[in-house]
Design a protein around this motif. Structure first.
Motif, PDB file in Angstrom:
ATOM      1  N   GLU A   1       3.470  -2.369  -3.466  1.00 12.73           N
ATOM      2  CA  GLU A   1       4.091  -2.908  -2.252  1.00 12.73           C
ATOM      3  C   GLU A   1       5.176  -1.984  -1.739  1.00 12.73           C
ATOM      4  OE1 GLU A   1       6.950  -6.717  -1.281  1.00 12.73           O
ATOM      5  OE2 GLU A   1       5.267  -6.978  -2.650  1.00 12.73           O
ATOM      6  N   LEU A   2       5.224  -1.813  -0.423  1.00 13.36           N
ATOM      7  CA  LEU A   2       6.271  -1.024   0.224  1.00 13.36           C
ATOM      8  C   LEU A   2       6.839  -1.809   1.389  1.00 13.36           C
ATOM      9  CD1 LEU A   2       4.526   2.466   0.443  1.00 13.36           C
ATOM     10  CD2 LEU A   2       6.288   1.786  -1.194  1.00 13.36           C
ATOM     11  N   ARG A   3       8.108  -1.622   1.669  1.00 10.43           N
ATOM     12  CA  ARG A   3       8.747  -2.258   2.817  1.00 10.43           C
ATOM     13  C   ARG A   3       9.678  -1.266   3.496  1.00 10.43           C
ATOM     14  NH1 ARG A   3      10.360  -8.502   1.998  1.00 10.43           N
ATOM     15  NH2 ARG A   3       8.502  -9.204   0.860  1.00 10.43           N
ATOM     16  N   SER A   4       9.868  -1.477   4.780  1.00 12.95           N
ATOM     17  CA  SER A   4      10.868  -0.706   5.513  1.00 12.95           C
ATOM     18  C   SER A   4      11.410  -1.565   6.641  1.00 12.95           C
ATOM     19  CB  SER A   4      10.259   0.577   6.068  1.00 12.95           C
ATOM     20  OG  SER A   4      11.233   1.342   6.717  1.00 12.95           O
ATOM     21  N   SER A   5      12.696  -1.485   6.903  1.00 14.96           N
ATOM     22  CA  SER A   5      13.322  -2.345   7.909  1.00 14.96           C
ATOM     23  C   SER A   5      14.194  -1.521   8.841  1.00 14.96           C
ATOM     24  CB  SER A   5      14.151  -3.444   7.239  1.00 14.96           C
ATOM     25  OG  SER A   5      15.110  -2.890   6.368  1.00 14.96           O
ATOM     26  N   SER A   6      14.286  -1.988  10.090  1.00 10.45           N
ATOM     27  CA  SER A   6      14.984  -1.223  11.120  1.00 10.45           C
ATOM     28  C   SER A   6      16.485  -1.425  11.101  1.00 10.45           C
ATOM     29  CB  SER A   6      14.451  -1.626  12.501  1.00 10.45           C
ATOM     30  OG  SER A   6      14.775  -2.982  12.774  1.00 10.45           O
ATOM     31  N   VAL A   7      16.952  -2.612  10.706  1.00 11.93           N
ATOM     32  CA  VAL A   7      18.352  -2.950  10.881  1.00 11.93           C
ATOM     33  C   VAL A   7      19.277  -2.118   9.998  1.00 11.93           C
ATOM     34  CG1 VAL A   7      18.503  -4.774   9.127  1.00 11.93           C
ATOM     35  CG2 VAL A   7      19.859  -4.953  11.233  1.00 11.93           C
ATOM     36  N   ASN A   8      18.748  -1.597   8.895  1.00 13.16           N
ATOM     37  CA  ASN A   8      19.584  -0.815   7.983  1.00 13.16           C
ATOM     38  C   ASN A   8      18.852   0.398   7.413  1.00 13.16           C
ATOM     39  OD1 ASN A   8      17.766  -2.077   6.328  1.00 13.16           O
ATOM     40  ND2 ASN A   8      19.273  -3.210   5.108  1.00 13.16           N
ATOM     41  N   ASP A   9      17.791   0.835   8.107  1.00 14.96           N
ATOM     42  CA  ASP A   9      16.960   1.935   7.593  1.00 14.96           C
ATOM     43  C   ASP A   9      16.548   1.659   6.150  1.00 14.96           C
ATOM     44  OD1 ASP A   9      16.874   3.427   9.910  1.00 14.96           O
ATOM     45  OD2 ASP A   9      18.680   4.577   9.415  1.00 14.96           O
ATOM     46  N   GLY A  10      16.307   0.410   5.839  1.00 11.05           N
ATOM     47  CA  GLY A  10      16.003   0.026   4.468  1.00 11.05           C
ATOM     48  C   GLY A  10      14.604   0.398   4.054  1.00 11.05           C
ATOM     49  N   ARG A  11      14.458   0.794   2.803  1.00 12.66           N
ATOM     50  CA  ARG A  11      13.163   1.115   2.217  1.00 12.66           C
ATOM     51  C   ARG A  11      13.084   0.451   0.851  1.00 12.66           C
ATOM     52  NH1 ARG A  11      13.383   7.379   1.549  1.00 12.66           N
ATOM     53  NH2 ARG A  11      15.285   6.687   0.499  1.00 12.66           N
ATOM     54  N   SER A  12      11.921  -0.092   0.538  1.00 18.00           N
ATOM     55  CA  SER A  12      11.736  -0.648  -0.797  1.00 18.00           C
ATOM     56  C   SER A  12      10.298  -0.457  -1.225  1.00 18.00           C
ATOM     57  CB  SER A  12      12.111  -2.134  -0.842  1.00 18.00           C
ATOM     58  OG  SER A  12      11.217  -2.897  -0.065  1.00 18.00           O
ATOM     59  N   GLY A  13      10.114  -0.298  -2.525  1.00 25.47           N
ATOM     60  CA  GLY A  13       8.793  -0.156  -3.097  1.00 25.47           C
ATOM     61  C   GLY A  13       8.705  -0.934  -4.395  1.00 25.47           C
ATOM     62  N   VAL A  14       7.577  -1.618  -4.583  1.00 22.84           N
ATOM     63  CA  VAL A  14       7.346  -2.417  -5.778  1.00 22.84           C
ATOM     64  C   VAL A  14       5.996  -2.055  -6.359  1.00 22.84           C
ATOM     65  CG1 VAL A  14       6.937  -4.747  -6.647  1.00 22.84           C
ATOM     66  CG2 VAL A  14       8.771  -4.350  -5.028  1.00 22.84           C
ATOM     67  N   PHE A  15       5.951  -1.933  -7.671  1.00 22.15           N
ATOM     68  CA  PHE A  15       4.689  -1.682  -8.371  1.00 22.15           C
ATOM     69  C   PHE A  15       4.626  -2.607  -9.575  1.00 22.15           C
ATOM     70  CE2 PHE A  15       2.319   0.410 -11.791  1.00 22.15           C
ATOM     71  CZ  PHE A  15       1.096   0.601 -11.161  1.00 22.15           C
ATOM     72  N   ARG A  16       3.459  -3.229  -9.763  1.00 26.41           N
ATOM     73  CA  ARG A  16       3.273  -4.118 -10.902  1.00 26.41           C
ATOM     74  C   ARG A  16       1.835  -4.009 -11.382  1.00 26.41           C
ATOM     75  NH1 ARG A  16       4.188 -10.710 -11.282  1.00 26.41           N
ATOM     76  NH2 ARG A  16       2.766 -11.064 -13.034  1.00 26.41           N
ATOM     77  N   VAL A  17       1.665  -3.936 -12.698  1.00 25.71           N
ATOM     78  CA  VAL A  17       0.325  -3.907 -13.264  1.00 25.71           C
ATOM     79  C   VAL A  17       0.315  -4.721 -14.557  1.00 25.71           C
ATOM     80  CG1 VAL A  17       0.742  -1.753 -14.559  1.00 25.71           C
ATOM     81  CG2 VAL A  17      -1.594  -2.421 -13.962  1.00 25.71           C
ATOM     82  N   ASP A  18      -0.759  -5.494 -14.749  1.00 20.65           N
ATOM     83  CA  ASP A  18      -0.993  -6.243 -15.983  1.00 20.65           C
ATOM     84  C   ASP A  18      -2.366  -5.846 -16.507  1.00 20.65           C
ATOM     85  OD1 ASP A  18       1.253  -8.452 -16.191  1.00 20.65           O
ATOM     86  OD2 ASP A  18       0.658  -8.373 -14.092  1.00 20.65           O
ATOM     87  N   ALA A  19      -2.403  -5.424 -17.757  1.00 22.34           N
ATOM     88  CA  ALA A  19      -3.659  -4.980 -18.364  1.00 22.34           C
ATOM     89  C   ALA A  19      -3.819  -5.639 -19.723  1.00 22.34           C
ATOM     90  CB  ALA A  19      -3.675  -3.456 -18.512  1.00 22.34           C
ATOM     91  N   GLY A  20      -5.064  -6.062 -20.030  1.00 20.05           N
ATOM     92  CA  GLY A  20      -5.277  -6.724 -21.302  1.00 20.05           C
ATOM     93  C   GLY A  20      -6.730  -6.725 -21.722  1.00 20.05           C
ATOM     94  N   ASP A  21      -6.957  -7.151 -22.967  1.00 19.15           N
ATOM     95  CA  ASP A  21      -8.309  -7.227 -23.519  1.00 19.15           C
ATOM     96  C   ASP A  21      -8.706  -8.678 -23.807  1.00 19.15           C
ATOM     97  OD1 ASP A  21      -6.769  -7.889 -25.694  1.00 19.15           O
ATOM     98  OD2 ASP A  21      -7.443  -6.229 -26.973  1.00 19.15           O
ATOM     99  N   GLY A  22      -8.002  -9.632 -23.188  1.00 19.83           N
ATOM    100  CA  GLY A  22      -8.270 -11.037 -23.432  1.00 19.83           C
ATOM    101  C   GLY A  22      -7.336 -11.653 -24.447  1.00 19.83           C
ATOM    102  N   GLN A  23      -6.697 -10.817 -25.261  1.00 20.08           N
ATOM    103  CA  GLN A  23      -5.693 -11.293 -26.218  1.00 20.08           C
ATOM    104  C   GLN A  23      -4.347 -10.630 -25.966  1.00 20.08           C
ATOM    105  OE1 GLN A  23      -7.672 -10.705 -30.119  1.00 20.08           O
ATOM    106  NE2 GLN A  23      -7.608 -12.942 -30.325  1.00 20.08           N
ATOM    107  N   TRP A  24      -4.301  -9.304 -26.103  1.00 17.99           N
ATOM    108  CA  TRP A  24      -3.072  -8.567 -25.815  1.00 17.99           C
ATOM    109  C   TRP A  24      -2.981  -8.309 -24.308  1.00 17.99           C
ATOM    110  CZ3 TRP A  24       0.996  -7.850 -28.825  1.00 17.99           C
ATOM    111  CH2 TRP A  24       0.825  -7.894 -30.211  1.00 17.99           C
ATOM    112  N   VAL A  25      -1.796  -8.503 -23.746  1.00 20.52           N
ATOM    113  CA  VAL A  25      -1.541  -8.189 -22.344  1.00 20.52           C
ATOM    114  C   VAL A  25      -0.285  -7.328 -22.271  1.00 20.52           C
ATOM    115  CG1 VAL A  25      -1.188  -9.081 -20.016  1.00 20.52           C
ATOM    116  CG2 VAL A  25      -2.486 -10.427 -21.674  1.00 20.52           C
ATOM    117  N   VAL A  26      -0.346  -6.275 -21.461  1.00 21.72           N
ATOM    118  CA  VAL A  26       0.802  -5.398 -21.241  1.00 21.72           C
ATOM    119  C   VAL A  26       1.200  -5.496 -19.773  1.00 21.72           C
ATOM    120  CG1 VAL A  26       1.665  -3.041 -21.290  1.00 21.72           C
ATOM    121  CG2 VAL A  26       0.119  -3.831 -23.083  1.00 21.72           C
TER     122      VAL A  26
END
Length: 689
Positions: A164-189
């Protein structure tokens, strides 16, 4: 003005909006020990998740929830938005991270940011009104639980994630989000990361309010000076799932840096260099960078969690354990560190649910916390102290055909230990009880009534501020610009609350109307003594009875056009709250009443929303507070979802405060020095894989 071309990502449901709206299963509450859906509890609950959360997620928890019925934000510049529930804020509202305390110092001062991150949340649950039964005295005004899945509670077989990325005009704001979940049915990272930066936000006109402040010569014009900042967060988590439950562990790091708006912090009056008197407002507009006090925050946190399902009398055991090492430094314009705040804390929670006894379902619980706090430097007006608390609670509910009953009891012991021999250690024992019921009159109408008695022990700031100092030695609290003096003899604060709701759901029309009344005995507040030291006002923590009364409403009508598969939703919403001390004075920083209208249009992968909110003038200001003017806020958004190469994308264009209104919130300490941001255009894009 800032540029209006942006690039950003907003998390929205990957399925088509129409399908998500029609088929979405009702959210199961995580905050409630006895898992319930929103409609199954008499407690006044609000849930934000899915597409609605993605549209409303902002940089602070207060701004994310702002203008929902009964909810407001106490801002202290763009980086700080502490939540306000029914006029209660600070130590009376508890913010949770996955059901555990945030373990920061946000309740110590209005200029301290809350360490939770709304943009990373899977859902946000809000319990409006006393929730001491569940989470102790710090929840006497309500609870906000931010659930972000850092310890995956469900198994994953494969890899799934969001960028996810965001940018806004009122404050030249920038943001980025990254998320990942990986698993084999038992262990999840789990891996999650966030980056955000912003500059001084644009505003319409002067930052300092010339109607209430005589000296506006140092005010910026068209922006809020010294309000830029940057946030980084990294989270790692893992869980192991088995037939009867799961257990897991997570680690997170937070690095946050932001400025205190110019002219606000008390240090500004003494430390700023005013040698250059020739600069004008245009230079402020261009540079947006007047030197001032800034906060540099570092927090590392460990969390452990597990659920175990048993056969027999014990149905489920849930346990949570958290450790946090928090520090922030207040840095002067010269670059020197003025004050260092530190908090090292442990917290734990265990809930044991019993198997049904006929129609009875219940849970026993234990909660504890051990926290060491220190503030060393120029603004050290609270001595080093340790807080130890433990609470035991019991909740039970009974379900019949068309009615249900909820009851609970809780006992807490809170101990405050002070490191200096200037006051005795303090220990308080408090008790809370609640009784609530729901009655389904028919398939359309539902009534609910909740009664509770809650207690809260005074915290370290209320008891120990400037204790042991003479008048000449008093230390000014920069956030309030005043001297605050505690009272070691403060007694336990008590609250009796009644909450009555009427819900209706017939065809495309649904609505909820809630009225509440809260009677406080020995309400703790900051009283202006009318005296000064070196031209600085002296405020004293005192107690007297207080009354809070309010109303919240939300009515929606959904119209579906079968021929075009379009859907239209019209919603009316709003709130009122009034609060008065026994002396007849108004409780300070009370939010204004709100009335709002929103329109939503949904068609296939498209969605558009328009929201209009009128905030009434707050003429019932507290002692030595000025009234705040009414304002109107107009927001709008349009989004579309699409699929490319098997990945789901959402793009959204939104506008906030489109009328570029001057908004000064009566709930904010600094409303006369830093208004809310002006017109903001945001472009958002998200990919789910």
């Amino acid at each position: 003005m800032k540029k209006y071309i942006l690039s950003s990502l907003v998390a929205v449901s990957a399925a088509p909006v129409m399908a998500a709206n029609e088929n979405r299963m009702e959210h199961v509450l995580v905050t409630m020990p006895i898992h319930k859906k929103e409609a199954q509890t008499a407690l006044p609950v609000t849930v934000l998740d899915g597409a609605e959360l993605r549209r409303r997620a902002a940089a602070t928890i207060g701004e994310t929830l702002n203008n929902s019925p009964g909810l407001s934000s106490a801002s202290f510049g763009p980086a700080v938005g502490q939540p306000v529930i029914r006029g209660q804020q600070g130590p009376r509202v508890q913010v949770l991270q996955n059901g555990m305390q945030a373990l920061d110092v946000s309740t110590n001062s209005a200029d301290h940011a809350v360490s939770v991150e709304p943009i990373l949340a899977d859902s946000i649950e809000i319990l409006r009104g006393p929730a001491t039964m569940l989470y102790g005295g710090g929840a006497i005004g309500g609870v906000i639980n931010v659930v972000d899945g850092r310890i995956p509670a469900k198994p994953v077989d494969g890899v799934e994630g969001v960028a996810e990325l965001r940018s806004s005009s009122v404050n030249d704001g920038r943001s980025g989000v990254f998320r990942v979940d990986a698993g084999d049915g038992q262990w999840v990272v789990h891996l999650g990361a966030l980056y955000r930066d912003w500059s001084d936000p644009d505003i319409p006109g002067l930052a300092i309010n010339p109607r209430n402040v005589d000296d506006v010569d140092e005010s910026t014009d068209g922006s809020i000076g010294n309000a830029s900042g940057r946030t980084r967060r990294l989270t790692l988590g893992s869980s192991y799932h088995f037939d009867s439950g799961y257990w897991g562990l997570s680690y997170s790091e937070l690095s946050n840096q932001y400025g205190i708006p110019s002219g606000v912090h008390n240090h500004d009056e003494h430390e700023e260099d005013h040698d250059d008197e020739d600069h004008d407002h245009e230079e402020h507009d261009e540079e947006h960078g007047e030197a001032g006090v800034s906060l540099v925050i570092e927090q590392t946190r460990w969390d452990m969690a597990g659920d175990f399902h048993f056969g027999g009398p014990i149905d489920l055991m849930r346990w949570r354990l958290s450790y946090s090492d928090y520090q922030h430094q207040e840095v002067e314009p010269s670059g020197e560190v003025g004050t260092t705040f530190s908090k090292e804390a442990w917290a734990g929670r265990v809930e044991v649910s019993h198997a049904p006894w006929g129609q009875w379902h219940g849970v026993w619980g234990l909660q504890w916390q051990d926290a060491d706090f220190s503030a060393l430097g120029e603004e050290s007006f609270v001595p080093e102290n340790t807080t130890r608390s433990v609470g035991l609670f019991w909740l039970e509910d009974y379900h019949a055909k068309n009615w249900s009953l909820e009851a609970g009891l809780r006992a807490d012991v809170d101990r405050l230990e002070i490191s200096q021999a200037i006051a005795d250690d303090q220990q308080d024992t408090s008790f809370s009880a609640s009784l609530a019921g729901i009655y389904d009159i028919n398939e359309v109408w539902t009534l609910s009534l909740s009664l509770s008695e809650s207690q809260r022990a005074p915290n370290a700031e209320e008891r120990f501020s400037n204790i042991g100092n003479t008048v000449e030695q008093y230390v000014v609290h920069g956030a309030t610009g005043a001297i605050e003096v505690g009272d070691v003899n403060l007694s336990t604060e008590k609250s009796r609350n009644a909450d009555f709701s009427v819900r209706a759901d017939i065809g495309g029309l649904s609505g909820k109307l809630t009225a509440f009344h809260n009677e406080f005995a020995d309400y703790i507040y900051l009283d202006n003594t009318g005296t000064e030291s070196d031209d600085v006002e002296i405020l004293q923590y005192r107690q007297q009875d207080a009354r809070f009364t309010g109303l919240e409403y939300e009515f929606s009508y959904t119209l579906s056009a079968a021929s075009t598969a379009q859907q239209y939703v019209v919603t009316l919403f709003g709130d009122r709250v009034s609060a008065e001390l026994d002396s007849g004075q108004n409780v300070p920083r009370l939010p204004p009443g709100h009335d709002g209208l929103s329109l939503a249009w949904l068609w296939q992968q498209w969605r558009a929303d328009v929201s209009y909110v009128h905030a009434h003038a707050q003429n019932k200001a507290g002692v030595n507070e000025a009234a705040t003017a009414a304002y109107n806020r107009l927001d709008a958004s349009i989004s579309r979802e699409f699929n490319v190469a098997g990945n789901d994308y959402t793009i959204m264009l939104s506008g906030h405060n489109l009328g570029d209104e001057e908004i000064r919130s009566s709930a904010s300490f600094i409303r006369d020095y830093a208004p809310e941001a002006g017109r903001n255009i945001e472009l958002a894009l998200r990919v789910k894989f």
